[in-house]
Design an enzyme around this catalytic site. Sequence first.
Site, PDB file in Angstrom:
ATOM      1  N   ASP A 112      44.743  32.380  30.209  1.00  0.00           N
ATOM      2  CA  ASP A 112      45.425  33.674  30.339  1.00  0.00           C
ATOM      3  C   ASP A 112      46.863  33.516  29.843  1.00  0.00           C
ATOM      4  O   ASP A 112      47.108  33.503  28.643  1.00  0.00           O
ATOM      5  CB  ASP A 112      45.332  34.134  31.797  1.00  0.00           C
ATOM      6  CG  ASP A 112      45.963  35.491  32.024  1.00  0.00           C
ATOM      7  OD1 ASP A 112      46.014  36.284  31.077  1.00  0.00           O
ATOM      8  OD2 ASP A 112      46.416  35.780  33.154  1.00  0.00           O
ATOM      9  N   LYS A 140      41.648  35.000  26.936  1.00  0.00           N
ATOM     10  CA  LYS A 140      42.119  36.385  26.765  1.00  0.00           C
ATOM     11  C   LYS A 140      42.908  36.505  25.470  1.00  0.00           C
ATOM     12  O   LYS A 140      43.716  35.637  25.147  1.00  0.00           O
ATOM     13  CB  LYS A 140      43.025  36.786  27.933  1.00  0.00           C
ATOM     14  CG  LYS A 140      42.275  37.085  29.202  1.00  0.00           C
ATOM     15  CD  LYS A 140      43.180  37.701  30.258  1.00  0.00           C
ATOM     16  CE  LYS A 140      42.464  37.753  31.592  1.00  0.00           C
ATOM     17  NZ  LYS A 140      43.323  38.172  32.699  1.00  0.00           N
ATOM     18  N   PHE A 161      41.479  42.230  33.691  1.00  0.00           N
ATOM     19  CA  PHE A 161      41.226  41.338  34.816  1.00  0.00           C
ATOM     20  C   PHE A 161      39.725  41.285  35.103  1.00  0.00           C
ATOM     21  O   PHE A 161      39.094  42.307  35.351  1.00  0.00           O
ATOM     22  CB  PHE A 161      42.000  41.780  36.062  1.00  0.00           C
ATOM     23  CG  PHE A 161      42.092  40.684  37.065  1.00  0.00           C
ATOM     24  CD1 PHE A 161      43.044  39.682  36.929  1.00  0.00           C
ATOM     25  CD2 PHE A 161      41.188  40.606  38.117  1.00  0.00           C
ATOM     26  CE1 PHE A 161      43.104  38.626  37.826  1.00  0.00           C
ATOM     27  CE2 PHE A 161      41.240  39.560  39.015  1.00  0.00           C
ATOM     28  CZ  PHE A 161      42.196  38.574  38.879  1.00  0.00           C
ATOM     29  N   VAL A 162      39.164  40.097  35.045  1.00  0.00           N
ATOM     30  CA  VAL A 162      37.717  39.938  35.217  1.00  0.00           C
ATOM     31  C   VAL A 162      37.404  39.079  36.445  1.00  0.00           C
ATOM     32  O   VAL A 162      38.223  38.262  36.868  1.00  0.00           O
ATOM     33  CB  VAL A 162      37.062  39.311  33.964  1.00  0.00           C
ATOM     34  CG1 VAL A 162      37.173  40.239  32.768  1.00  0.00           C
ATOM     35  CG2 VAL A 162      37.677  37.955  33.638  1.00  0.00           C
ATOM     36  N   ASP A 168      37.849  34.893  40.671  1.00  0.00           N
ATOM     37  CA  ASP A 168      38.040  35.686  41.888  1.00  0.00           C
ATOM     38  C   ASP A 168      39.114  36.761  41.736  1.00  0.00           C
ATOM     39  O   ASP A 168      39.935  36.727  40.822  1.00  0.00           O
ATOM     40  CB  ASP A 168      38.483  34.776  43.034  1.00  0.00           C
ATOM     41  CG  ASP A 168      39.947  34.361  42.893  1.00  0.00           C
ATOM     42  OD1 ASP A 168      40.300  33.779  41.844  1.00  0.00           O
ATOM     43  OD2 ASP A 168      40.741  34.642  43.805  1.00  0.00           O
ATOM     44  N   ARG A 174      33.637  35.423  43.556  1.00  0.00           N
ATOM     45  CA  ARG A 174      33.327  34.188  42.827  1.00  0.00           C
ATOM     46  C   ARG A 174      31.817  33.993  42.691  1.00  0.00           C
ATOM     47  O   ARG A 174      31.351  33.381  41.742  1.00  0.00           O
ATOM     48  CB  ARG A 174      33.910  32.970  43.555  1.00  0.00           C
ATOM     49  CG  ARG A 174      35.441  32.901  43.539  1.00  0.00           C
ATOM     50  CD  ARG A 174      35.887  31.501  43.915  1.00  0.00           C
ATOM     51  NE  ARG A 174      37.292  31.422  44.311  1.00  0.00           N
ATOM     52  CZ  ARG A 174      38.308  31.288  43.465  1.00  0.00           C
ATOM     53  NH1 ARG A 174      38.084  31.247  42.183  1.00  0.00           N
ATOM     54  NH2 ARG A 174      39.551  31.212  43.909  1.00  0.00           N
TER      55      ARG A 174
HETATM   56  P1  IMP Z   1      47.065  31.088  33.395  1.00  0.00           P
HETATM   57  O1  IMP Z   1      47.771  32.425  33.513  1.00  0.00           O
HETATM   58  O2  IMP Z   1      46.551  30.859  31.993  1.00  0.00           O
HETATM   59  O3  IMP Z   1      47.914  29.973  33.914  1.00  0.00           O
HETATM   60  O4  IMP Z   1      45.784  31.181  34.326  1.00  0.00           O
HETATM   61  C1  IMP Z   1      45.809  30.717  35.639  1.00  0.00           C
HETATM   62  C2  IMP Z   1      44.581  31.018  36.399  1.00  0.00           C
HETATM   63  O5  IMP Z   1      44.616  32.384  36.754  1.00  0.00           O
HETATM   64  C3  IMP Z   1      43.242  30.846  35.725  1.00  0.00           C
HETATM   65  O6  IMP Z   1      42.772  29.530  35.741  1.00  0.00           O
HETATM   66  C4  IMP Z   1      42.387  31.741  36.607  1.00  0.00           C
HETATM   67  O7  IMP Z   1      41.967  31.024  37.758  1.00  0.00           O
HETATM   68  C5  IMP Z   1      43.331  32.848  36.986  1.00  0.00           C
HETATM   69  N1  IMP Z   1      43.077  34.038  36.142  1.00  0.00           N
HETATM   70  C6  IMP Z   1      43.664  34.393  34.975  1.00  0.00           C
HETATM   71  N2  IMP Z   1      43.143  35.545  34.504  1.00  0.00           N
HETATM   72  C7  IMP Z   1      42.199  35.909  35.408  1.00  0.00           C
HETATM   73  C8  IMP Z   1      41.287  37.020  35.489  1.00  0.00           C
HETATM   74  O8  IMP Z   1      41.191  37.911  34.633  1.00  0.00           O
HETATM   75  N3  IMP Z   1      40.482  37.020  36.586  1.00  0.00           N
HETATM   76  C9  IMP Z   1      40.494  36.073  37.565  1.00  0.00           C
HETATM   77  N4  IMP Z   1      41.320  35.028  37.517  1.00  0.00           N
HETATM   78  C10 IMP Z   1      42.164  34.954  36.451  1.00  0.00           C
END
Ligand code: IMP
Length: 192
Positions: A112, A140, A161-162, A168, A174
């Site tokens: 993300d 994403k 957001f998925v 979760d 989950r």
């Molecule tokens: P980051 O923003 O790339 O550091 O992502 C951190 C964590 O946020 C991911 O490993 C997921 O566990 C959670 N995350 C990010 N986007 C989503 C989403 O769309 N749904 C659920 N969890 C998310």
Amino acid sequence: MRSDIERVLFDEPAIHKRLDDLAAQVLNDYRDRELTVIAVLTGSLMFVADLLRRIPLPLKLACLSAVSYHGKTQTSGQVIFKLAASNPSCGGQVALPDVVDRDVLILDDILDSGNTLAAICERLKAAKPRSVRVCVLLRKKKQRARHVDADYVGFEIEDEFVVGYGLDFMERYRNLPCIGVLRKELLEESSQ
Ligand code: IMP
Ligand code: MG
């Protein structure tokens, strides 16, 4: 639970079919090598279990828990490493597994903002592995806060957001077998 989903993006058969392809790619790239897999919990739980059973290579598995969301739908930017579950000597301290001269494959649920994976890659690379690659179930399409990319990607998705299949919202959903977009009202309600 299912009625909270606005749109299913990938159902169980679609996920499993894609995992077959991903596993074949990994198998082909690491043939005759021994992998150290680092699973980033908790969101990657189902993905790791289903993918690794398709990869008949000798490998070691270590689990790491990293949190950057803290119950919200936007990353906080700060990544907290919680525990290295498979390292019995860590005694509550964050101790990464020994990766010196090893081929490391990081498995995470979703790329993300990139904060989590950038922080993990940085720490692992400092530990002198032979190689580090990243495999995510979902990526994403968006501008990321940190420069990090994945070498293996299950599915590319829009910036929505998925939940489901390990992912979760406030620790729920989950156990949904599919991946879907959560109804917007539910996200908004919780932010009030
Ligand atoms: P980051 O923003 O790339 O550091 O992502 C951190 C964590 O946020 C991911 O490993 C997921 O566990 C959670 N995350 C990010 N986007 C989503 C989403 O769309 N749904 C659920 N969890 C998310
Ligand atoms: Mg995660």
